[in-house]
Design a protein around this motif. Structure first.
Motif, PDB file in Angstrom:
ATOM      1  N   SER A  10       2.216 -16.157   5.703  1.00 32.02           N
ATOM      2  CA  SER A  10       3.163 -17.276   5.584  1.00 32.02           C
ATOM      3  C   SER A  10       4.538 -16.874   5.060  1.00 32.02           C
ATOM      4  CB  SER A  10       2.567 -18.343   4.645  1.00 32.02           C
ATOM      5  OG  SER A  10       2.093 -17.754   3.453  1.00 32.02           O
ATOM      6  N   ARG A  11       4.599 -15.721   4.388  1.00 31.36           N
ATOM      7  CA  ARG A  11       5.889 -15.326   3.793  1.00 31.36           C
ATOM      8  C   ARG A  11       6.061 -13.806   3.876  1.00 31.36           C
ATOM      9  NH1 ARG A  11       6.043 -15.860  -1.514  1.00 31.36           N
ATOM     10  NH2 ARG A  11       3.844 -16.354  -1.882  1.00 31.36           N
ATOM     11  N   ILE A  13       6.474  -9.936   4.118  1.00 35.94           N
ATOM     12  CA  ILE A  13       6.057  -8.893   5.062  1.00 35.94           C
ATOM     13  C   ILE A  13       5.055  -9.461   6.075  1.00 35.94           C
ATOM     14  CG2 ILE A  13       4.767  -6.716   5.212  1.00 35.94           C
ATOM     15  CD1 ILE A  13       6.020  -5.980   2.435  1.00 35.94           C
ATOM     16  N   ASN A  33      -2.374 -19.317   2.182  1.00 36.25           N
ATOM     17  CA  ASN A  33      -3.147 -19.978   1.129  1.00 36.25           C
ATOM     18  C   ASN A  33      -2.405 -21.206   0.629  1.00 36.25           C
ATOM     19  OD1 ASN A  33      -5.168 -20.501  -0.705  1.00 36.25           O
ATOM     20  ND2 ASN A  33      -4.306 -19.153  -2.270  1.00 36.25           N
ATOM     21  N   GLN A  34      -1.233 -21.001  -0.018  1.00 37.02           N
ATOM     22  CA  GLN A  34      -0.521 -22.145  -0.597  1.00 37.02           C
ATOM     23  C   GLN A  34       0.646 -22.633   0.247  1.00 37.02           C
ATOM     24  OE1 GLN A  34       0.458 -21.036  -4.626  1.00 37.02           O
ATOM     25  NE2 GLN A  34      -1.680 -20.751  -5.145  1.00 37.02           N
ATOM     26  N   SER A  35       1.216 -21.753   1.074  1.00 34.10           N
ATOM     27  CA  SER A  35       2.480 -22.088   1.753  1.00 34.10           C
ATOM     28  C   SER A  35       2.256 -22.675   3.138  1.00 34.10           C
ATOM     29  CB  SER A  35       3.366 -20.841   1.846  1.00 34.10           C
ATOM     30  OG  SER A  35       3.573 -20.291   0.574  1.00 34.10           O
ATOM     31  N   ASP A  59      -8.181 -18.897   1.047  1.00 30.61           N
ATOM     32  CA  ASP A  59      -7.907 -18.026  -0.095  1.00 30.61           C
ATOM     33  C   ASP A  59      -8.758 -16.773   0.111  1.00 30.61           C
ATOM     34  OD1 ASP A  59      -7.910 -16.676  -2.484  1.00 30.61           O
ATOM     35  OD2 ASP A  59      -8.154 -18.456  -3.742  1.00 30.61           O
ATOM     36  N   ASN A  86      -2.907  -8.044   4.392  1.00 31.86           N
ATOM     37  CA  ASN A  86      -1.563  -8.024   3.808  1.00 31.86           C
ATOM     38  C   ASN A  86      -1.451  -8.858   2.531  1.00 31.86           C
ATOM     39  OD1 ASN A  86       1.594  -8.029   3.953  1.00 31.86           O
ATOM     40  ND2 ASN A  86       1.012 -10.188   4.015  1.00 31.86           N
ATOM     41  N   TYR A 151      -1.773  -3.569 -10.842  1.00 31.53           N
ATOM     42  CA  TYR A 151      -1.314  -3.596  -9.444  1.00 31.53           C
ATOM     43  C   TYR A 151      -1.497  -2.205  -8.816  1.00 31.53           C
ATOM     44  CZ  TYR A 151       1.945  -4.303  -5.495  1.00 31.53           C
ATOM     45  OH  TYR A 151       2.509  -4.402  -4.240  1.00 31.53           O
ATOM     46  N   LYS A 155      -3.916  -1.148  -5.611  1.00 33.92           N
ATOM     47  CA  LYS A 155      -3.357  -0.552  -4.388  1.00 33.92           C
ATOM     48  C   LYS A 155      -3.921   0.844  -4.142  1.00 33.92           C
ATOM     49  CE  LYS A 155      -0.764  -4.011  -3.118  1.00 33.92           C
ATOM     50  NZ  LYS A 155      -1.075  -4.734  -1.879  1.00 33.92           N
ATOM     51  N   ILE A 184      10.743  -3.625  -0.835  1.00 38.43           N
ATOM     52  CA  ILE A 184      11.062  -4.465   0.325  1.00 38.43           C
ATOM     53  C   ILE A 184      11.582  -5.814  -0.180  1.00 38.43           C
ATOM     54  CG2 ILE A 184      10.143  -5.442   2.477  1.00 38.43           C
ATOM     55  CD1 ILE A 184       9.959  -2.331   2.254  1.00 38.43           C
ATOM     56  N   THR A 186      11.597  -9.248  -0.500  1.00 37.18           N
ATOM     57  CA  THR A 186      10.789 -10.457  -0.274  1.00 37.18           C
ATOM     58  C   THR A 186      10.749 -11.243  -1.587  1.00 37.18           C
ATOM     59  OG1 THR A 186       8.701  -9.517  -1.042  1.00 37.18           O
ATOM     60  CG2 THR A 186       9.228  -9.168   1.280  1.00 37.18           C
ATOM     61  N   ASN A 189      10.081  -9.652  -4.983  1.00 43.31           N
ATOM     62  CA  ASN A 189      11.128  -9.002  -5.781  1.00 43.31           C
ATOM     63  C   ASN A 189      12.245  -9.965  -6.168  1.00 43.31           C
ATOM     64  OD1 ASN A 189      10.131  -6.300  -5.957  1.00 43.31           O
ATOM     65  ND2 ASN A 189      10.502  -6.134  -3.761  1.00 43.31           N
TER      66      ASN A 189
HETATM   67  P1  NAP Z   1       5.272 -12.297  -0.838  1.00 42.41           P
HETATM   68  O1  NAP Z   1       6.565 -12.538  -0.143  1.00 42.41           O
HETATM   69  O2  NAP Z   1       5.081 -12.730  -2.241  1.00 42.41           O
HETATM   70  O3  NAP Z   1       4.102 -12.912   0.081  1.00 42.41           O
HETATM   71  C1  NAP Z   1       2.776 -12.825  -0.318  1.00 42.41           C
HETATM   72  C2  NAP Z   1       1.883 -13.401   0.761  1.00 42.41           C
HETATM   73  O4  NAP Z   1       0.517 -13.246   0.326  1.00 42.41           O
HETATM   74  C3  NAP Z   1       2.128 -14.890   0.972  1.00 42.41           C
HETATM   75  O5  NAP Z   1       2.107 -15.150   2.361  1.00 42.41           O
HETATM   76  C4  NAP Z   1       0.926 -15.539   0.276  1.00 42.41           C
HETATM   77  O6  NAP Z   1       0.489 -16.722   0.911  1.00 42.41           O
HETATM   78  C5  NAP Z   1      -0.136 -14.485   0.470  1.00 42.41           C
HETATM   79  N1  NAP Z   1      -1.229 -14.611  -0.497  1.00 42.41           N
HETATM   80  C6  NAP Z   1      -1.208 -14.392  -1.836  1.00 42.41           C
HETATM   81  N2  NAP Z   1      -2.417 -14.651  -2.374  1.00 42.41           N
HETATM   82  C7  NAP Z   1      -3.210 -15.045  -1.341  1.00 42.41           C
HETATM   83  C8  NAP Z   1      -4.573 -15.454  -1.244  1.00 42.41           C
HETATM   84  N3  NAP Z   1      -5.364 -15.507  -2.327  1.00 42.41           N
HETATM   85  N4  NAP Z   1      -5.075 -15.790  -0.041  1.00 42.41           N
HETATM   86  C9  NAP Z   1      -4.287 -15.732   1.072  1.00 42.41           C
HETATM   87  N5  NAP Z   1      -2.986 -15.372   1.042  1.00 42.41           N
HETATM   88  C10 NAP Z   1      -2.466 -15.029  -0.149  1.00 42.41           C
HETATM   89  O7  NAP Z   1       4.930 -10.741  -0.866  1.00 42.41           O
HETATM   90  P2  NAP Z   1       5.313  -9.551   0.136  1.00 42.41           P
HETATM   91  O8  NAP Z   1       6.355  -8.752  -0.512  1.00 42.41           O
HETATM   92  O9  NAP Z   1       5.499 -10.043   1.517  1.00 42.41           O
HETATM   93  O10 NAP Z   1       3.950  -8.712   0.031  1.00 42.41           O
HETATM   94  C11 NAP Z   1       3.031  -8.572   1.094  1.00 42.41           C
HETATM   95  C12 NAP Z   1       2.146  -7.367   0.798  1.00 42.41           C
HETATM   96  O11 NAP Z   1       2.958  -6.199   0.717  1.00 42.41           O
HETATM   97  C13 NAP Z   1       1.421  -7.466  -0.540  1.00 42.41           C
HETATM   98  O12 NAP Z   1       0.115  -6.931  -0.418  1.00 42.41           O
HETATM   99  C14 NAP Z   1       2.262  -6.594  -1.457  1.00 42.41           C
HETATM  100  O13 NAP Z   1       1.531  -6.087  -2.536  1.00 42.41           O
HETATM  101  C15 NAP Z   1       2.707  -5.517  -0.499  1.00 42.41           C
HETATM  102  N6  NAP Z   1       3.914  -4.785  -0.923  1.00 42.41           N
HETATM  103  C16 NAP Z   1       5.104  -5.439  -1.117  1.00 42.41           C
HETATM  104  C17 NAP Z   1       6.223  -4.696  -1.523  1.00 42.41           C
HETATM  105  C18 NAP Z   1       7.563  -5.325  -1.758  1.00 42.41           C
HETATM  106  O14 NAP Z   1       8.470  -4.625  -2.291  1.00 42.41           O
HETATM  107  N7  NAP Z   1       7.791  -6.590  -1.397  1.00 42.41           N
HETATM  108  C19 NAP Z   1       6.104  -3.319  -1.700  1.00 42.41           C
HETATM  109  C20 NAP Z   1       4.877  -2.712  -1.509  1.00 42.41           C
HETATM  110  C21 NAP Z   1       3.789  -3.457  -1.092  1.00 42.41           C
HETATM  111  P3  NAP Z   1       0.758 -18.226   0.344  1.00 42.41           P
HETATM  112  O15 NAP Z   1       2.205 -18.272  -0.094  1.00 42.41           O
HETATM  113  O16 NAP Z   1       0.458 -19.077   1.548  1.00 42.41           O
HETATM  114  O17 NAP Z   1      -0.219 -18.451  -0.768  1.00 42.41           O
END
Ligand code: NAP
Length: 241
Positions: A10-11, A13, A33-35, A59, A86, A151, A155, A184, A186, A189
């Motif tokens: 939903s959000r 990556i 899940n929430q969005s 979830d 993801n 975290y 990972k 990244i 998003t 951060n």
């Molecule tokens: P984000 O923008 O915060 O998005 C997180 C996503 O995960 C949302 O779509 C959220 O859905 C979903 N989510 C969280 N808990 C959930 C659950 N219990 N069940 C189903 N969906 C769930 O984060 P992002 O930066 O895109 O991160 C995506 C992945 O990349 C993560 O695994 C993160 O650890 C990894 N990552 C991110 C970065 C970075 O710098 N951004 C770097 C390295 C790795 P809802 O909003 O619908 O709940």
């Protein structure tokens, strides 16, 4: 046409991965899940391009909800070719302050969800002797992040799962890989100050954060690839070499 499940689509990556794979011709199930509103907006955006995707609330930290997500996908598309694990959360806290609840929640959402989703799709993938699993881990699973120990552990656990499972599933023609992004832009951060962002940029040879689309491109390549398995690929702008 490949059927793909993207958890946390939903959000950020996950949303970029959903759009890229849907536009490249895959049948996509966007898990959220929430969005819900954001998930519907992505569905509508693609619908305007005459591309249909399914959205499904679950979830993924709960085994029963994961089972329903997989059942829904199989009912709709009869098969699952690709699972992209993801969904994830982060938390910045000194190690000494991390509570049992913080720790357990981190493992449940970031690591156990990968265990549940992967196990639940495998029955159909093993039967068909075909599949691709892509786990979104993190640069911090490789090198460790100060004040993000739980975290980093979750990972690193994902990368361990990737390597071990790739060996186990190779003979079933199922590939398992990790994509471990660097910094990244998003919501994850969004609390960084301008100054902190500038400091991070100075540490990265490419001098900038990556975009969700750049991670989606790497994922798209792995979906198309046929000979890469058990690898941790880290698009990080050279931050970790
Ligand atoms: P984000 O923008 O915060 O998005 C997180 C996503 O995960 C949302 O779509 C959220 O859905 C979903 N989510 C969280 N808990 C959930 C659950 N219990 N069940 C189903 N969906 C769930 O984060 P992002 O930066 O895109 O991160 C995506 C992945 O990349 C993560 O695994 C993160 O650890 C990894 N990552 C991110 C970065 C970075 O710098 N951004 C770097 C390295 C790795 P809802 O909003 O619908 O709940």
């Amino acid at each position: 046409m490949k059927t793909v499940i993207v958890t946390g689509g939903s959000r950020g990556i996950g949303a970029a991965i959903v759009k890229k794979l849907a536009r490249s011709g895959c049948d996509v199930v966007l898990n959220y899940n929430q969005s819900e509103q954001k998930a519907k907006e992505i569905q509508n955006e693609l619908q305007k391009e005459k591309i249909d995707i399914e959205i499904y609330k679950a979830d993924v930290s709960k085994r029963e909800e994961v089972k329903k997500l997989i059942e829904f996908t199989l009912e709709k598309f009869k098969k699952i070719d690709v699972l992209i694990n993801n969904a994830g959360i982060d938390q910045v806290k000194p190690f000494i302050d991390i509570t049992d609840d913080d720790w357990n929640n981190m493992m449940q959402v970031n690591l156990n969800s990968v265990f549940y989703c992967t196990q639940e799709v495998l029955t159909t993938m093993i039967q068909r002797k075909s599949g691709c699993i892509i786990n979104i881990s993190s640069i911090w699973g490789i090198t460790g992040a100060s004040c993000e120990v739980h975290y980093s552990v979750a990972k690193a656990g994902i990368d361990g799962l990737t390597k071990a499972l790739a060996k186990e599933l190779g003979p079933s023609n199922i590939r398992v890989n990790s994509v471990a992004p660097g910094a990244i832009m998003t919501d994850m951060n969004k609390n960084l100050t301008k100054k902190e962002i500038e400091q991070i940029n100075q540490e990265i040879p490419l001098e900038r954060f990556g975009s969700p689309e750049e991670i989606a491109r790497c994922v798209e390549w792995l979906v198309e690839d046929t000979y890469t398995t058990g690898q941790v690929i880290s698009p990080n702008g050279g931050w970790l070499i």
